[in-house]
Design an enzyme around this catalytic site. Structure first.
Site, PDB file in Angstrom:
ATOM      1  N   ASP A 114       6.996  35.628 -11.075  1.00  0.00           N
ATOM      2  CA  ASP A 114       7.394  34.946 -12.411  1.00  0.00           C
ATOM      3  C   ASP A 114       6.432  35.363 -13.519  1.00  0.00           C
ATOM      4  OD1 ASP A 114       8.719  32.762 -13.953  1.00  0.00           O
ATOM      5  OD2 ASP A 114       6.842  31.993 -14.068  1.00  0.00           O
TER       6      ASP A 114
ATOM      7  N   GLY B 119       6.977  21.108 -16.772  1.00  0.00           N
ATOM      8  CA  GLY B 119       7.360  19.775 -16.981  1.00  0.00           C
ATOM      9  C   GLY B 119       8.599  19.399 -17.748  1.00  0.00           C
TER      10      GLY B 119
ATOM     11  N   LYS C 106       7.494  37.365 -17.057  1.00  0.00           N
ATOM     12  CA  LYS C 106       6.797  36.915 -18.619  1.00  0.00           C
ATOM     13  C   LYS C 106       6.069  37.866 -19.379  1.00  0.00           C
ATOM     14  CE  LYS C 106       6.722  31.842 -17.119  1.00  0.00           C
ATOM     15  NZ  LYS C 106       5.916  30.855 -16.816  1.00  0.00           N
TER      16      LYS C 106
END
Length: 209
Positions: free
Chosen positions: A10, A113, A14
């Site tokens: 991941d 979140g 990015k």
């Protein structure tokens, strides 16, 4: 997917996006020098404690001043506890930006979140609704082909049954051997590290300084 996080996959994706913005170069995920944190052993963390470090999985990219080559890596890294990146924990992300004229700038905020995620999704939906098209004013320069002609200091830890080729190091600073664990610190050429097989081996820890 937790596997994408702990293996640095991941972070590599990015990093490829950030690199496109920073340098205008499109790089493939598989060309990034990458190792996750699943190979780390208790002895590695004990070394970090003794040296007053913490270990963070750091995605980084810079242009080598001499060759102007792009150097993208996702590697566990020893960080001093009081440094800005050392203070980033849990769902927070930190981005350290350095330039010749603006010195260093540090960005800090939540990267996960329900609220950050829902905000990003809502932004994408809104962009699709209004026909927003992403524009990259820098354009896209030649991509990155995987050559890493620079050297850095690394820690490599392993159990005695998993011997490594010490001749790959340009020079060695520390060499520790015990009945159950061994480690070596020293300067490694990144191309040598890439071809060593250590990054893929779950029994060998590789941590940058």
């Amino acid at each position: 997917n937790p596997t994408l996080d702990v293996e640095g996959i991941d972070a590599a994706y990015k990093l490829s996006i950030i690199t496109l913005h920073a340098f205008g170069r499109l790089i493939a995920n598989e060309t990034i020098l990458r190792k996750g944190i699943t190979a780390l052993k208790p002895e590695d963390f004990q070394y970090a404690v003794e040296k007053n470090y913490i270990i963070k999985l750091i995605a980084g990219c810079y242009l080598d001043e001499k060759t102007k080559d792009l150097i993208p890596t996702v590697i566990p890294t020893f960080i001093e506890k009081n440094k800005t990146l050392g203070l980033v924990n849990n769902e927070f992300n930190g981005v350290l930006i350095g330039s010749a004229l603006a010195d260093e700038q540090f960005l800090y905020g939540k990267g996960a979140g329900r609220y950050p995620t829902s905000s990003a999704v809502l932004s994408d939906i809104s962009a699709l609704r209004y026909g927003y098209k992403y524009e990259l004013r820098k354009g896209i320069k030649n991509g990155f082909h995987g050559d890493l002609p620079v050297a850095k200091k690394f820690y490599v830890g392993f159990k005695p049954q998993h011997k490594i080729n010490l001749e790959l190091f340009e020079n060695i600073d520390e060499l520790y051997r015990s009945k159950n664990y061994e480690y070596v610190t020293g300067i490694l050429n990144l191309n040598e590290l890439k071809n060593s097989g250590w990054l893929e081996n779950k029994e060998i820890s590789v941590i940058a300084f």
